[in-house]
Design an enzyme around this catalytic site. Sequence first.
Site, PDB file in Angstrom:
ATOM      1  N   CYS A  13      -1.835  -1.748 -12.283  1.00 24.70           N
ATOM      2  CA  CYS A  13      -2.497  -1.961 -11.155  1.00 24.70           C
ATOM      3  C   CYS A  13      -2.143  -3.343 -10.626  1.00 24.70           C
ATOM      4  O   CYS A  13      -2.402  -3.811  -9.362  1.00 24.70           O
ATOM      5  CB  CYS A  13      -4.028  -1.754 -11.519  1.00 24.70           C
ATOM      6  SG  CYS A  13      -4.701  -0.187 -11.575  1.00 24.70           S
ATOM      7  N   ASP A  63      -3.341   8.070  -7.578  1.00 30.36           N
ATOM      8  CA  ASP A  63      -3.070   6.812  -8.260  1.00 30.36           C
ATOM      9  C   ASP A  63      -1.675   6.914  -8.883  1.00 30.36           C
ATOM     10  O   ASP A  63      -1.633   7.689  -9.582  1.00 30.36           O
ATOM     11  CB  ASP A  63      -4.193   6.417  -9.144  1.00 30.36           C
ATOM     12  CG  ASP A  63      -4.498   4.830  -8.885  1.00 30.36           C
ATOM     13  OD1 ASP A  63      -3.169   4.104  -8.877  1.00 30.36           O
ATOM     14  OD2 ASP A  63      -5.467   4.264  -8.701  1.00 30.36           O
ATOM     15  N   GLY A 133       2.924  19.460  -9.388  1.00 26.11           N
ATOM     16  CA  GLY A 133       3.151  18.058  -8.836  1.00 26.11           C
ATOM     17  C   GLY A 133       4.643  17.860  -8.206  1.00 26.11           C
ATOM     18  O   GLY A 133       5.137  18.948  -7.673  1.00 26.11           O
ATOM     19  N   HIS A 134       5.113  16.776  -7.922  1.00 24.48           N
ATOM     20  CA  HIS A 134       6.186  16.330  -7.325  1.00 24.48           C
ATOM     21  C   HIS A 134       6.981  15.070  -7.961  1.00 24.48           C
ATOM     22  O   HIS A 134       6.428  14.002  -8.600  1.00 24.48           O
ATOM     23  CB  HIS A 134       5.755  16.137  -5.765  1.00 24.48           C
ATOM     24  CG  HIS A 134       6.844  15.875  -4.729  1.00 24.48           C
ATOM     25  ND1 HIS A 134       7.687  16.811  -4.386  1.00 24.48           N
ATOM     26  CD2 HIS A 134       7.550  14.489  -4.223  1.00 24.48           C
ATOM     27  CE1 HIS A 134       8.523  16.173  -3.702  1.00 24.48           C
ATOM     28  NE2 HIS A 134       8.323  15.073  -3.410  1.00 24.48           N
TER      29      HIS A 134
END
EC number: 2.7.9.3
Length: 340
Positions: A13, A63, A133-134
């Site tokens: 983060c 995220d 997903g991708h």
Amino acid sequence: MKSFLSSCTTGGCGAKIGPGELSKVLSGLPVFQDPQLLVGFDASDDAAVYQINEDTAIVSTVDFFTPMVEDPRTFGRIAAANALSDVYAMGGSPLFALNLVCYPEREDIQDLGEILAGGAEKLQEAGAVLCGGHSIYDREPKYGLAVTGRLNPRQIWKNNTPQPGDRLILTKPLGVGIVMAALRGEMAEAAAVEAALASMQRLNKYAAEKARDFPIHACTDITGFGLLAHAREMAGGSTTIVLHPSELPYIAQAYTYAQGYLLTAAGQRNRNFMEGAVEFGDTPFPLQELMLDPQTSGGLLLSVPGDCAQEALRAIQEAEPQAALIGEVLPRQDFPILLG
């Protein structure tokens, strides 16, 4: 260190765009109106909430970030725990998720398999389903999740609705960003790294489950903006958050590293953002840095009515022994954040 990690300029983060810069960009976007949209991006909340019917709303979040650890599977676990956290911070339960993958062609594809396996482990622990997903090629590896959950629209935990008289509970220790910076500089002690990794991989599921037995007025998870910036968002425009630095839970070695000015660029961005919103006074510099430190997969900050705060803390400590009462909520004072 392996190229898997050393190819990244930042990680976790700490790679987030600073809160000041981000707010400038978001302020230029159009306002979307939909009576079913109960929580959007206007309040900088942790996730979006969209009402389906009287008793059901969906909570949606996304995220992803670059690695902060060498081991790919550990990175996958941390990234997934961090993405799932936004659902818990809204008071919801995750249902399903989609993988988001950016990966360099030059890297070992087996490492990518380990990242995805780590993420799948955390989804299984959360009781959520992986649906697909991708993926794209990129210069640096990045991984995360788009997560969808559900909650009762009458029981949303917003991030900016504390009430005067509330007390604040933090469920995880601070300092993981500073410890990871020490690790990258090959200066971190093994015990500090072990504590940071354990914290980042720990789902906020267990603290949230305990907290649901109490009337939570507000909640957010502490991530890249650090405790102070997230507390500033929680204060909103009508309350002041009083934090007690001496009560903060933190990884012991992180205090020592901060004392030696082993800091992060993201922590400095957070300090810049807090200028004019807090006066540090005689708060020791290491404690200042711990409150500004970007947390990856950090704990929940819960605003709980004062008359049940001790009982709520005891319940949460059954799951998170390091949880602590760290502050209180007042009517608005001169600053959104006070240290006392």
